[in-house]
Scaffold this active site. Sequence first.
Site, mmCIF file in Angstrom:
data_model
loop_
_atom_site.group_PDB
_atom_site.id
_atom_site.type_symbol
_atom_site.label_atom_id
_atom_site.label_comp_id
_atom_site.label_asym_id
_atom_site.label_seq_id
_atom_site.Cartn_x
_atom_site.Cartn_y
_atom_site.Cartn_z
ATOM 1 N N HIS A 158 -9.297 3.153 -2.292
ATOM 2 C CA HIS A 158 -7.923 2.741 -1.997
ATOM 3 C C HIS A 158 -7.397 1.827 -3.104
ATOM 4 O O HIS A 158 -7.434 0.603 -2.980
ATOM 5 C CB HIS A 158 -7.916 2.023 -0.650
ATOM 6 C CG HIS A 158 -6.575 1.643 -0.121
ATOM 7 N ND1 HIS A 158 -5.384 2.099 -0.660
ATOM 8 C CD2 HIS A 158 -6.219 0.814 0.920
ATOM 9 C CE1 HIS A 158 -4.371 1.579 0.022
ATOM 10 N NE2 HIS A 158 -4.851 0.798 0.971
ATOM 11 N N CYS A 212 0.806 -1.227 0.000
ATOM 12 C CA CYS A 212 0.000 0.000 0.000
ATOM 13 C C CYS A 212 0.840 1.279 0.000
ATOM 14 O O CYS A 212 0.306 2.358 -0.217
ATOM 15 C CB CYS A 212 -0.948 0.017 1.197
ATOM 16 S SG CYS A 212 -2.181 -1.289 1.158
#
Length: 368
Positions: free
Chosen positions: A320, A89
């Site tokens: 996301h 991430c």
Amino acid sequence: MTDAVIVAARRTPIATRGRALASVDVSSLAAAVVSQVRADGRDVDGVLPDVADVVLGNVMGPGGNPARIAALAAGLGVSVPGVTVDRQCGSGLAAIIDAAVAVRADGRIRIAGGAESASTAPVRSAGGVPYARAPFAPAGFADPDMVAAAEDLARHDRIDRERQDAHAARSHTRAQAARAAGRFAEEIVPVAGAAEDEAPGGIGRILSRLPPQFPEGSVTAGTSTRVSDGAAVVLLAPHGPGLVVRAHAVVGCDPALPGIGAAPAVQAVLNQAGIGENDVAAFEIVEAFAAQSLAVLDRLGIDDDDPRVCADGGALAIGHPWGASGAVAIVRLFSRMVRAGVPAGTLGIAAASVGGGMGVAALVEVVR
């Protein structure tokens, strides 16, 4: 040493997996914004910048070096190489940091950021058995699924359901206000007919009714970010108006509580710069989960509703796209600081917590 200045920053709309961008593969998402930031970097005579490399973060793509494919698809020419970075991430922000280091070393222009197409990501298998993700840690270490990790962190830090719901509602409210005011418009490059994020409206009215993801738990779908498609990139040059990268850090933390990683990373860049968190005017910290975001803020001594943090909403509202989210944070800082015309010398921080127990952060300063 030469500076590394972010002189242009763009992103695609961010769409929930399987929806508006479902037909666009990861390299095509990236190519759209790579082409645009290069165009944004034209000099006063209209000459396009000579790009030395393209550095892109990606997590679940098909392999084959999507950065190189995107560079070719964007028309940069066969002489421009590309490299793809996987720091989960934090990949998009890590790619920008890597590019900044390279610009400082040789003074040549780079394009960097991240892209993710969860919709077109291939099904992976080992011995013919499909799996959702590769391990984040070896045997003998904790390796929780990210939802379970968020639940564990909520319990560990005693972050209750009410506080998580309030944080998610605040993110959505801010994002809706920003979109209505047009604050996303200049940073978004339309792709496949989509020109706006798919941030849902009115979620604050239903948050309290959503069931927990685990029995007796507090994390819900509403306090978890959506799996998304999107890309974000920047153009880094040795000089010019924009955001100069002043400090950066990548750190490790306990793999059992990966959500806290952004906190020590932010503290590391503050220490490098010899400043405190009160000296920073804008923060963009990737909101993977409300519990995770709040745990980071608590460790940094920042209030839940501090207007400096994700002022226009964060990943809980916008989405996301794993490999892109860290780069989205930098694009958002560029809009909040450079496009908004804040004074030279204003400081901002982008940061992300990373699966496997890591954190990445960068400190940027407005230069005019």
